[in-house]
Scaffold this motif. Sequence first.
Motif, PDB file in Angstrom:
ATOM      1  N   TYR A  76       0.831  -1.202   0.000  1.00  0.00           N
ATOM      2  CA  TYR A  76       0.000   0.000   0.000  1.00  0.00           C
ATOM      3  C   TYR A  76       0.870   1.259   0.000  1.00  0.00           C
ATOM      4  O   TYR A  76       0.563   2.240  -0.689  1.00  0.00           O
ATOM      5  CB  TYR A  76      -0.943  -0.009   1.205  1.00  0.00           C
ATOM      6  CG  TYR A  76      -2.254  -0.744   0.967  1.00  0.00           C
ATOM      7  CD1 TYR A  76      -2.322  -1.827   0.089  1.00  0.00           C
ATOM      8  CD2 TYR A  76      -3.426  -0.372   1.622  1.00  0.00           C
ATOM      9  CE1 TYR A  76      -3.505  -2.503  -0.132  1.00  0.00           C
ATOM     10  CE2 TYR A  76      -4.624  -1.037   1.405  1.00  0.00           C
ATOM     11  CZ  TYR A  76      -4.657  -2.100   0.535  1.00  0.00           C
ATOM     12  OH  TYR A  76      -5.851  -2.768   0.311  1.00  0.00           O
ATOM     13  N   LEU A  80      -0.367   3.286  -3.298  1.00  0.00           N
ATOM     14  CA  LEU A  80      -1.479   4.223  -3.074  1.00  0.00           C
ATOM     15  C   LEU A  80      -1.265   5.535  -3.827  1.00  0.00           C
ATOM     16  O   LEU A  80      -2.223   6.130  -4.346  1.00  0.00           O
ATOM     17  CB  LEU A  80      -1.650   4.491  -1.580  1.00  0.00           C
ATOM     18  CG  LEU A  80      -2.303   3.362  -0.781  1.00  0.00           C
ATOM     19  CD1 LEU A  80      -2.221   3.631   0.713  1.00  0.00           C
ATOM     20  CD2 LEU A  80      -3.760   3.170  -1.203  1.00  0.00           C
ATOM     21  N   PHE A  89      -9.857  -0.339  -3.178  1.00  0.00           N
ATOM     22  CA  PHE A  89      -8.860  -1.353  -2.841  1.00  0.00           C
ATOM     23  C   PHE A  89      -9.543  -2.487  -2.072  1.00  0.00           C
ATOM     24  O   PHE A  89     -10.209  -2.240  -1.058  1.00  0.00           O
ATOM     25  CB  PHE A  89      -7.744  -0.746  -1.993  1.00  0.00           C
ATOM     26  CG  PHE A  89      -6.727   0.017  -2.789  1.00  0.00           C
ATOM     27  CD1 PHE A  89      -5.447  -0.494  -2.977  1.00  0.00           C
ATOM     28  CD2 PHE A  89      -7.046   1.241  -3.366  1.00  0.00           C
ATOM     29  CE1 PHE A  89      -4.509   0.209  -3.717  1.00  0.00           C
ATOM     30  CE2 PHE A  89      -6.116   1.955  -4.116  1.00  0.00           C
ATOM     31  CZ  PHE A  89      -4.833   1.444  -4.297  1.00  0.00           C
ATOM     32  N   ASP A  91      -8.569  -5.988  -0.287  1.00  0.00           N
ATOM     33  CA  ASP A  91      -7.506  -6.893   0.124  1.00  0.00           C
ATOM     34  C   ASP A  91      -8.098  -8.240   0.527  1.00  0.00           C
ATOM     35  O   ASP A  91      -8.849  -8.335   1.504  1.00  0.00           O
ATOM     36  CB  ASP A  91      -6.716  -6.309   1.290  1.00  0.00           C
ATOM     37  CG  ASP A  91      -5.606  -7.248   1.724  1.00  0.00           C
ATOM     38  OD1 ASP A  91      -4.941  -7.820   0.831  1.00  0.00           O
ATOM     39  OD2 ASP A  91      -5.412  -7.435   2.943  1.00  0.00           O
ATOM     40  N   HIS A 104      -6.810   0.109   5.933  1.00  0.00           N
ATOM     41  CA  HIS A 104      -7.956   0.975   5.663  1.00  0.00           C
ATOM     42  C   HIS A 104      -7.602   2.440   5.919  1.00  0.00           C
ATOM     43  O   HIS A 104      -7.948   3.329   5.119  1.00  0.00           O
ATOM     44  CB  HIS A 104      -9.135   0.575   6.563  1.00  0.00           C
ATOM     45  CG  HIS A 104      -9.931  -0.586   6.080  1.00  0.00           C
ATOM     46  ND1 HIS A 104     -10.976  -0.454   5.190  1.00  0.00           N
ATOM     47  CD2 HIS A 104      -9.846  -1.909   6.369  1.00  0.00           C
ATOM     48  CE1 HIS A 104     -11.510  -1.649   4.962  1.00  0.00           C
ATOM     49  NE2 HIS A 104     -10.847  -2.542   5.660  1.00  0.00           N
ATOM     50  N   ARG A 106      -4.668   3.929   5.891  1.00  0.00           N
ATOM     51  CA  ARG A 106      -3.727   4.456   4.903  1.00  0.00           C
ATOM     52  C   ARG A 106      -4.421   4.706   3.573  1.00  0.00           C
ATOM     53  O   ARG A 106      -4.120   5.693   2.887  1.00  0.00           O
ATOM     54  CB  ARG A 106      -2.556   3.486   4.733  1.00  0.00           C
ATOM     55  CG  ARG A 106      -1.682   3.392   5.965  1.00  0.00           C
ATOM     56  CD  ARG A 106      -0.437   2.548   5.734  1.00  0.00           C
ATOM     57  NE  ARG A 106       0.323   2.382   6.974  1.00  0.00           N
ATOM     58  CZ  ARG A 106       1.450   1.692   7.087  1.00  0.00           C
ATOM     59  NH1 ARG A 106       1.953   1.078   6.008  1.00  0.00           N
ATOM     60  NH2 ARG A 106       2.079   1.589   8.244  1.00  0.00           N
ATOM     61  N   ALA A 107      -5.328   3.806   3.201  1.00  0.00           N
ATOM     62  CA  ALA A 107      -6.069   4.006   1.955  1.00  0.00           C
ATOM     63  C   ALA A 107      -6.919   5.273   2.037  1.00  0.00           C
ATOM     64  O   ALA A 107      -6.946   6.088   1.096  1.00  0.00           O
ATOM     65  CB  ALA A 107      -6.945   2.791   1.666  1.00  0.00           C
ATOM     66  N   MET A 112      -8.440   7.027  -1.099  1.00  0.00           N
ATOM     67  CA  MET A 112      -8.962   5.806  -1.701  1.00  0.00           C
ATOM     68  C   MET A 112     -10.083   5.225  -0.842  1.00  0.00           C
ATOM     69  O   MET A 112     -10.280   5.621   0.307  1.00  0.00           O
ATOM     70  CB  MET A 112      -7.847   4.769  -1.850  1.00  0.00           C
ATOM     71  CG  MET A 112      -6.611   5.266  -2.545  1.00  0.00           C
ATOM     72  SD  MET A 112      -6.939   5.832  -4.242  1.00  0.00           S
ATOM     73  CE  MET A 112      -5.338   6.573  -4.633  1.00  0.00           C
ATOM     74  N   SER A 114     -11.756   1.376   0.526  1.00  0.00           N
ATOM     75  CA  SER A 114     -11.127   0.080   0.776  1.00  0.00           C
ATOM     76  C   SER A 114     -12.051  -0.897   1.476  1.00  0.00           C
ATOM     77  O   SER A 114     -13.006  -0.514   2.163  1.00  0.00           O
ATOM     78  CB  SER A 114      -9.860   0.266   1.621  1.00  0.00           C
ATOM     79  OG  SER A 114     -10.171   0.858   2.866  1.00  0.00           O
TER      80      SER A 114
END
Length: 298
Positions: A76, A80, A89, A91, A104, A106-107, A112, A114
């Motif tokens: 990520y 990202l 995203f 996973d 989650h 970081r997205a 983004m 996720s």
Amino acid sequence: MTRSIAFIGLGHMGGPMAANLVTAGHRVRAYDLVAAALDTAAEAGVEPAGSAAEAVADAEVVITMLPAGRHVLDLYDDILGAARPGTLFVDCSTIDVTDARTAHERAAAAGMRSLDAPVSGGVVGAEAATLTFMVGGGEAEFAEAEVLLAALGKRSVHCGGAGAGQAAKICNNMILGVSMIAVSEAFVLAESLGLSHQALYDVASAASGQCWALTVNCPVPGPVPGSPANRDYRPGFATSLMAKDLGLAANAARAGGVQAELGLRAAELYAAYAQGAGAAEDFSGVVRTIRNQSGAQA
């Protein structure tokens, strides 16, 4: 509706999943560190990318299937910034709940959307597109992903918010690990009492002992022709993966102060089995360890 999908991680699970998305009519660009995995995927119509960042550059959805949480978080960090804002995203790795929630976060920080969506069904389910997905994240994201997941499996369950899919996966596999040990012990006990495998199966499969570990993945050869026991315990669901999942469950139980005696003991048994004879076997092969340690004939 055709979607542009990036798929990162083309191992025993990811490779067939990516191929099934192509079969369903989607455009799939993929990346894996192993060149041979990329070559195999290309034969199924997947478009190889030169890097993970290249794969996600124009994707609407990014699906990842990696060994552990550290791999997901490192990936990520790498991709990202290369994806378009608002990319979804998904996973499908089985990782620690805390790592899933971090992914989650970081997205979201990168703009983004996720989901965590670990799977049940093993390599056979990945190849046959009969996986079950346990999904954590927003309802809108789940609704969008559900159409894609339908090309990969027979059922998707929205379990709740971020990390809930991983929580469901490790709880489910704790049940599976404990029940496989119980079924195996019962068969070894039956052997010591002179009861045939078939007789025990015929009774338990139609009585209160009925469970998946018995009727689908029976740990002794004979009663269930499709079980790994009839293929010298070739996986199936590898012992190393069961040991990993039970380790995650055990860590979560300890962190939460949960009195999970059977789950913790199952984690210990499978960790030892994965380090020894079970390294290349299906997790149902634990019956042989139980038999040998019981002093019975193999």
